[in-house]
Design an enzyme around this catalytic site. Structure first.
Site, PDB file in Angstrom:
ATOM      1  CG  HIS A 132      -1.662   1.249   1.479  1.00  0.00           C
ATOM      2  ND1 HIS A 132      -2.976   1.428   1.116  1.00  0.00           N
ATOM      3  CD2 HIS A 132      -1.282   2.416   2.068  1.00  0.00           C
ATOM      4  CE1 HIS A 132      -3.363   2.640   1.466  1.00  0.00           C
ATOM      5  NE2 HIS A 132      -2.360   3.258   2.046  1.00  0.00           N
ATOM      6  CD  GLU A 133       2.021   3.332   3.694  1.00  0.00           C
ATOM      7  OE1 GLU A 133       2.207   4.441   3.137  1.00  0.00           O
ATOM      8  OE2 GLU A 133       1.025   3.108   4.418  1.00  0.00           O
ATOM      9  CG  HIS A 171       0.357   6.174  -0.556  1.00  0.00           C
ATOM     10  ND1 HIS A 171      -0.731   6.877  -1.029  1.00  0.00           N
ATOM     11  CD2 HIS A 171      -0.062   5.558   0.583  1.00  0.00           C
ATOM     12  CE1 HIS A 171      -1.763   6.695  -0.213  1.00  0.00           C
ATOM     13  NE2 HIS A 171      -1.390   5.893   0.763  1.00  0.00           N
ATOM     14  CD  GLU A 181      -4.594   6.557   2.522  1.00  0.00           C
ATOM     15  OE1 GLU A 181      -4.407   5.341   2.759  1.00  0.00           O
ATOM     16  OE2 GLU A 181      -3.658   7.379   2.464  1.00  0.00           O
TER      17      GLU A 181
END
Length: 291
Positions: A130-131, A134, A204
């Site tokens: 997930h990071e 980003h 997100e």
């Protein structure tokens, strides 16, 4: 779809900045507002990693200190086609993680001690993916633009307020409506904040989808988010609200109108979205096997 929503919200935020700049000083005021935003945007974007890491007191970790973590991150980077970011640990038992940096070649991923110790391997992998999403989507730049434009709107609203208090301002000079000016002072910063939070929520959702693509396991992130929310209620990470959009999970307790002013979508909505992605993956996989 999330990318389109983000672009639309950023455009709306920029339009609000121009409008309030025009309210205080006509076309010249709008230009001043844009210049203020451009200067602050560049500084925030360029220094984002140093500022965020210092705010959380994150400490760098070497490969020999956490070989399994390094191996996990490197494997995810290879799948995502990303260079290896710098890794940091935040010395707290709270469970959270964040990514920062101005571009994929100047990026950092920070995890708390608590999240490394408490999450199963597949869930930790999903959180880190997930990071990395980003980073891949350059969300630090997007958030910097949104935050600083919103800040410029609030700053210009304050100038307009002082101008009215002390007899200046475009409205008095040109016979404008003072009620409109007062409404602008009160509502523009609020609207900017709402739009900024909406942008954060779209990023997100997109990072969740990116994690699912990288790991091929949307359910692992769904399970991690459920676990993180339960743990965050017990051990929230101390944080300046300005840096909360970086985290994978809201660090602050939920409050009234939280859905409107929250930097993150509700955990339930994120889980539902991830399970939809899982179903889409299964459908695509089954269709491919039949062919």
């Amino acid at each position: 779809m999330n990318q389109v929503k983000t672009l639309g919200l950023l455009s709306l935020l920029a339009g609000l900045l121009v409008a309030i700049g025009y309210a205080i000083g006509g076309s010249g005021g709008a230009l001043v507002g844009l210049l203020i935003a451009a200067a602050t945007n560049f500084f925030s974007w360029y220094s984002s990693d140093k500022i965020a890491l210092a705010a959380y007191q994150a400490q760098p970790i070497a490969p020999e200190q956490a070989p399994e973590l390094y191996q996990m991150v490197q494997g995810l980077c290879d799948r995502a086609g990303l260079p290896m970011p710098k890794l940091y640990v935040v010395p707290t038992s709270a469970v959270n993680a964040f990514a920062t940096g101005r571009d994929p070649h100047h990026a950092a991923v920070a995890v708390t001690q608590g999240i490394v110790q408490l999450l199963p391997k597949d869930e930790l992998e999903a959180v880190i993916a997930h990071e990395l999403s980003h980073i891949q989507n350059r969300d630090t730049l997007t958030q910097a633009v949104a935050a600083t434009v919103a800040g410029a709107i609030s700053y210009i609203a304050q100038i307009l307020q002082f101008g009215m208090m002390f007899g200046g301002g475009r409205d008095r000079e040109q016979g404008g409506n003072p009620i409109v000016a007062i409404a602008t002072i009160l509502l523009a910063p609020l609207a900017a904040s709402v739009i900024q939070m909406a942008i954060s929520r779209t990023r997100e959702f997109e990072a969740d989808a990116g994690s699912a693509r990288i790991t091929g396991n949307p359910r692992a992130l769904a399970s991690a988010l459920q676990r993180l929310e339960a743990m965050a209620q017990q051990r929230p990470i101390p944080v300046n609200p300005s840096f909360e959009p970086l985290l994978i999970m809201n660090a602050l307790p939920k409050q009234m109108f939280s859905s409107l002013f929250s930097t993150h979508p509700s955990t339930q909505k994120r889980i539902e979205n991830l399970l939809k992605i899982e179903q889409q993956m299964l459908t695509a996989s089954n269709a491919g096997s039949i062919i």
